[in-house]
Design an enzyme around this catalytic site. Sequence first.
Site, PDB file in Angstrom:
ATOM      1  N   PRO A 373       0.819  -1.215   0.000  1.00 41.65           N
ATOM      2  CA  PRO A 373       0.000   0.000   0.000  1.00 41.65           C
ATOM      3  C   PRO A 373       0.847   1.257   0.000  1.00 41.65           C
ATOM      4  O   PRO A 373       2.056   1.207   0.270  1.00 41.65           O
ATOM      5  CB  PRO A 373      -0.820  -0.131   1.294  1.00 41.65           C
ATOM      6  N   LYS A 378       8.251   1.859  -0.306  1.00 34.97           N
ATOM      7  CA  LYS A 378       8.744   1.065  -1.435  1.00 34.97           C
ATOM      8  C   LYS A 378       9.853   1.800  -2.188  1.00 34.97           C
ATOM      9  O   LYS A 378      10.922   1.234  -2.452  1.00 34.97           O
ATOM     10  CB  LYS A 378       7.583   0.741  -2.379  1.00 34.97           C
ATOM     11  N   SER A 697     -14.102 -12.066  -1.060  1.00 32.92           N
ATOM     12  CA  SER A 697     -13.828 -12.515   0.302  1.00 32.92           C
ATOM     13  C   SER A 697     -14.964 -12.194   1.255  1.00 32.92           C
ATOM     14  O   SER A 697     -14.815 -12.335   2.454  1.00 32.92           O
ATOM     15  CB  SER A 697     -12.533 -11.880   0.822  1.00 32.92           C
ATOM     16  N   LYS A 740      -6.098  -7.875   7.084  1.00 34.22           N
ATOM     17  CA  LYS A 740      -7.448  -8.041   7.629  1.00 34.22           C
ATOM     18  C   LYS A 740      -7.408  -8.304   9.127  1.00 34.22           C
ATOM     19  O   LYS A 740      -8.249  -7.785   9.880  1.00 34.22           O
ATOM     20  CB  LYS A 740      -8.149  -9.189   6.897  1.00 34.22           C
TER      21      LYS A 740
END
Length: 821
Positions: A373, A378, A697, A740
């Site tokens: 994200p 990164k 999901s 999650k």
Amino acid sequence: MPTFGFDGKKSPETMTLPMMSLREVVMFPRSIVPLFVGREASIKAIETAVADYGKQIFLVTQKSPEKEHPEADDLFEMGTVAKILQMLRLPDGTIKVLFEGVSRAYWDPEESRLVYDEGEDAEYPQAVVSVVEEASGTSAEGEALVRAVHESLEEFGKVNKKVAPEAILAMSTLKDAGALADQVMPHLKIDFSRKQMILEELDPNRRLERVYELLLGEIEIVSIEKRVKGRVKDQMEKNQREYYLNEQVKAINKEMGREDDPQAEAQELEEQLNAKPMSDENRERVRKELKKLRTMQPSSAEYTVVRNYIDWILDLPWDNLKDDRDVDIKSARTILDEDHFGLEKPKERILEYLAVQTLVETMKGPILCFVGPPGVGKTSIAKSIARSMDREFIRLSLGGVRDEAEIRGHRRTYVGAMPGKIIQSLKRVEFNNPVICLDEVDKMSADFRGDPSAALLEVLDPEQNYAFNDHYLDLDYDLSKVFFITTANQLEGIPLPLQDRMEIIRLPGYLENEKVEIAKDFLLPKQIEAHGLKPDNIKFSENAILDIVRYYTREAGVRNLEREVASICRKSAMKIVEDNDREKVVHITKQSLEKMLGVQKFSYGEREADSLVGVCNGLAWTQLGGEMLMVEVALMPGKGKVEITGKLGEVMQESARAALSYIRSRSDQLGLKPDFNTKVDIHIHVPDGATPKDGPSAGITLTTALISALLNIPVRHDLAMTGEITLRGRVLPIGGLREKLLAAHRGLIKTVLIPAENEKNLKDVPKDILKDLEVIPVKTMDEVIERALDNDSESVLINQHGVPPLATELLKDAQRNSAHQ
């Protein structure tokens, strides 16, 4: 005070003398040096020395020449007692003074006085000095040194015409080693710090030996300087001659209608080509272009095109590699840890590459893809990789790129053609082995101009990029030495063939405690410095940063956290400026956050306070990390209409239809009439309707909410779930489990149901999260219903205990039967 070595002794008596500090000048005993003096304190000291101290003054050199008013620590401990031979006042207010060095002396900083006043009654620096009694007499070694120096002085006088012959003759008559060394030193052009070392050398023989070394070096330098000057002069004469001839050629070309001589330019380009380390095939191609260039007029448009093409080829670093530093795994690990907190897997992969590089001579550059994200680091970790390898770093943003020519370049037949971004970057850094970061590789798009992701297939394939063919160059160029790193927010936007060429490394979101540590160690110091504050100007309480993370940011990375910290720093800076107190301390506490950042933007702990019918907690993955996803189901009398709202995508709508079909197929076991769906309207809603939602999901979450509403049994409010469902009731695996579970932990959930096939992914979840959660793997929807519904007295499924569930329809049927009886 320092101790004296050799035969140098400190005089037991001390004297007080006016003191003058020197800039980049060292005064030696037995030498006469003219100096221009302009500082007020120095002029006062000289005038006082002439009037009251028999023209004696103490001269000491400054360690830092730029200091206008040096303190005791800024001056060397040894200086020279000197006599003022002559003083001349100049019109600009400065004075020219002729000094004669008398003797070495140390000065006592504790007893001395350093003042720099101005005005008529100004005081001047005074030093309490102790004269050094130097050793006398010359040994056999000293006599040999004296003779050697005398011989070198003759040669020095020949090569250096700036030294007067009388001075050389005077020095040649000296027999004492110490005196000779002191008289030679002022004529040598060396740094004042090295001269100070000679001044502090008290052993005469050792001093003369060091002076002899410096004298030989000066002779060599002066000789080289003369040769260089002669060579430059000859070159200038040659250039002038060439210039004259070139001007004649230009005049002839002008008469013939030609401004420049293409033959001369082509010859120069061919010489540059021969010096380039490229393959014979490529060299031959360029020679053909040069041959065409010789036949063209410089004024023609084609000439400019060919010349630009050749210039591009000659400017590229074909085999110019920047030497990597000797790979030290420990120092590389330190650099990565200094720049980033956490991210252990990416760091470990980089260290593995560096370790392999130490064992093999040549290694093809790896292709890494950091997926995560926004705000998790990164691009910055790619910079750290380049720093740890001591390579050049290039960042290319591919977001929104839709033209294949951005990667492969344009063909030379087009007007304004240029090579692609890769080749342009290599020309700019001038090395063929940089670290290139291709940012936002998942944000590329395609149109009628081609697909840039397809062009990247050759660039990012270690088996092909040793012969990358740019359309503009139309030559094979070796990209195998380049270390390519790509970044993306999600893999779904990257074509599968391109994914196959890269090693995927996922950068997950940060935990709460990790964000707090990042804020303390990285963000706070950075923002405090950026806003002109001192570390002592702003103090955060222990829980203030934690509250910022919980109530003012909701993200996987730390970008918004840094913005909130910057906002606090700005407001703190405003307070300090308003109070005009640079030492003011601003305390940031939990109570002061609302005043600094406004009302809380997010809530911490998102679960419902009580268990509700038809309301189930789901878990979703987003680009910003994990999120709690509430699913609500309402039943109304009707004719079987199903309405789905909440801006759900096609996948979630299909999951809702599959959930309803599963319930209808299991109506007997659930105690529902086969045609129950024809008597009620069902409304499925996912709140926060303005936010698009999609993904495979939410199947078991939708099914559980529907069953809860149909059976009138509440769903546990402290439980959340994730997983997809099949028509047979199987629970399928999902992705993003770590994010999650972080969302469930943030929502104060106690129990989480996950697909059994995802149990292996729990090893990637931090232990701090797992210890607060009860994670239960499930294989079928039956297990989900048994654990999710808040039904302590009855079983939900009739086929497990043979007892009907507490379904609303069955209760109504029972009441009707009893009334008839």
